[in-house]
Every structure is written in structure tokens, then in C-alpha cells.
Design a protein around this motif. Structure first.
Motif, PDB file in Angstrom:
ATOM      1  N   ASN A  56      15.416  -2.362   1.198  1.00  0.00           N
ATOM      2  CA  ASN A  56      14.839  -2.336   2.538  1.00  0.00           C
ATOM      3  C   ASN A  56      13.334  -2.573   2.463  1.00  0.00           C
ATOM      4  N   LEU A  57      12.771  -3.100   3.535  1.00  0.00           N
ATOM      5  CA  LEU A  57      11.330  -3.220   3.702  1.00  0.00           C
ATOM      6  C   LEU A  57      10.938  -2.235   4.801  1.00  0.00           C
ATOM      7  N   LEU A  58      10.112  -1.243   4.448  1.00  0.00           N
ATOM      8  CA  LEU A  58       9.737  -0.184   5.380  1.00  0.00           C
ATOM      9  C   LEU A  58       8.217  -0.188   5.552  1.00  0.00           C
ATOM     10  N   VAL A  59       7.763  -0.297   6.777  1.00  0.00           N
ATOM     11  CA  VAL A  59       6.331  -0.409   7.062  1.00  0.00           C
ATOM     12  C   VAL A  59       5.854   0.835   7.813  1.00  0.00           C
ATOM     13  N   TYR A  78       7.924  -0.032   0.279  1.00  0.00           N
ATOM     14  CA  TYR A  78       7.267   0.800   1.289  1.00  0.00           C
ATOM     15  C   TYR A  78       5.831   0.317   1.425  1.00  0.00           C
ATOM     16  N   LEU A  79       5.438  -0.091   2.637  1.00  0.00           N
ATOM     17  CA  LEU A  79       4.083  -0.588   2.874  1.00  0.00           C
ATOM     18  C   LEU A  79       3.299   0.368   3.760  1.00  0.00           C
ATOM     19  N   ALA A  90       3.986  12.755   6.372  1.00  0.00           N
ATOM     20  CA  ALA A  90       4.329  11.378   6.706  1.00  0.00           C
ATOM     21  C   ALA A  90       3.501  10.341   5.962  1.00  0.00           C
ATOM     22  N   SER A  91       2.441  10.740   5.298  1.00  0.00           N
ATOM     23  CA  SER A  91       1.594   9.746   4.636  1.00  0.00           C
ATOM     24  C   SER A  91       1.958   9.576   3.164  1.00  0.00           C
ATOM     25  N   THR A  92       3.146  10.012   2.777  1.00  0.00           N
ATOM     26  CA  THR A  92       3.582   9.885   1.395  1.00  0.00           C
ATOM     27  C   THR A  92       4.676   8.829   1.257  1.00  0.00           C
ATOM     28  N   CYS A  93       4.872   8.395   0.040  1.00  0.00           N
ATOM     29  CA  CYS A  93       5.916   7.403  -0.219  1.00  0.00           C
ATOM     30  C   CYS A  93       7.303   8.031  -0.166  1.00  0.00           C
ATOM     31  N   CYS A 111       5.667   1.182  -3.680  1.00  0.00           N
ATOM     32  CA  CYS A 111       4.957   1.775  -2.560  1.00  0.00           C
ATOM     33  C   CYS A 111       3.497   1.313  -2.594  1.00  0.00           C
ATOM     34  N   VAL A 112       3.063   0.690  -1.507  1.00  0.00           N
ATOM     35  CA  VAL A 112       1.697   0.188  -1.404  1.00  0.00           C
ATOM     36  C   VAL A 112       0.953   1.054  -0.404  1.00  0.00           C
ATOM     37  N   LEU A 113      -0.101   1.737  -0.882  1.00  0.00           N
ATOM     38  CA  LEU A 113      -0.914   2.603  -0.017  1.00  0.00           C
ATOM     39  C   LEU A 113      -2.108   1.842   0.525  1.00  0.00           C
TER      40      LEU A 113
END
Length: 117
Positions: A56-59, A78-79, A90-93, A111-113
Motif C-alpha cells: 500500500n501507499l499511505l500518505v 508510508y509518506l 499519529a506522527s509515527t510510522c 517510511c519517509v519523514l
């Protein structure tokens, strides 16, 4: 996507054997944008069990699991889950908010922060 599994499950396999173990629900090859006050794009809550999330691609959000068992997240992208502060964790991978009861997996994800560091 928010799952809530609190009901017992009973089935009979094709060979006639009774079981309380269902087949896993598959969530795959989706493009999910976490928007408008949601906290997690994939949120397995309150005893959810037997989910496989992959490819999945999750933004703007990560993966969350609370209670339950046998859930996996593999090969997802995860972007920027940290781009907007939306709520608890909510700000975690990935957020695991209960003891591992077996079958929990978060592997081979990217995961891209947005924040430096």
C-alpha cells in the motif's frame, strides 16, 4: 480504514473441520491519503485480528494496532506521517499500543519523514 473486531468467529473448513480461526483479511495495493481529521490511514483497533496489509501507499499517516493479534504490515510505503499533528501517536510510522499476543509484524516497509533528524 478502521477495523473493530470484537465478535467471535466460527467457521467450518471445506473438509468439515470446525474452527475459530478465519482466513486473513487482505488490504493491498491501495493509495490511502490520511486527510480531514483522521489519525491513521490503517487503524486496526480493539481486538482486530487476522489482517495482512501489504503493498500500500499511505500518505500523512502510519500503521496502528491496538489489542488483537495476527496482523501484519509488510512492503508498504508510508509518506510523511509526521507532517501534520493529528492526535495521539499519529506522527509515527508504526504504533503498537498493546502487548504482542502473537502474529504481529511490521517488516520491510519504507517510511519517509518530513522532519529532519
Amino acid at each position: 480504514f478502521n477495523s473493530w473486531d470484537r465478535q467471535p468467529y466460527f467457521t467450518t473448513y471445506r473438509d468439515g473441520t470446525p474452527s475459530t480461526q478465519p482466513e486473513a483479511s487482505l488490504i493491498h495495493h491501495n493509495f490511502l491519503i490520511n486527510d480531514y481529521r483522521s489519525v491513521w490511514p490503517l487503524d486496526h483497533d480493539d481486538g482486530s485480528a487476522w489482517y495482512k496489509d501489504y503493498a500500500n501507499l499511505l500518505v500523512y499517516g502510519g500503521f496502528k494496532t491496538f489489542l488483537g493479534d495476527h496482523k501484519s504490515a509488510t512492503g508498504n510505503l508510508y509518506l510523511w506521517p509526521d507532517a501534520v499533528q493529528r492526535g495521539f501517536g499519529a506522527s509515527t510510522c508504526a504504533g503498537f499500543y498493546s502487548p504482542d499476543k502473537g502474529g504481529e509484524e511490521w517488516a520491510n516497509n519504507t517510511c519517509v519523514l518530513s522532519a529532519a533528524g
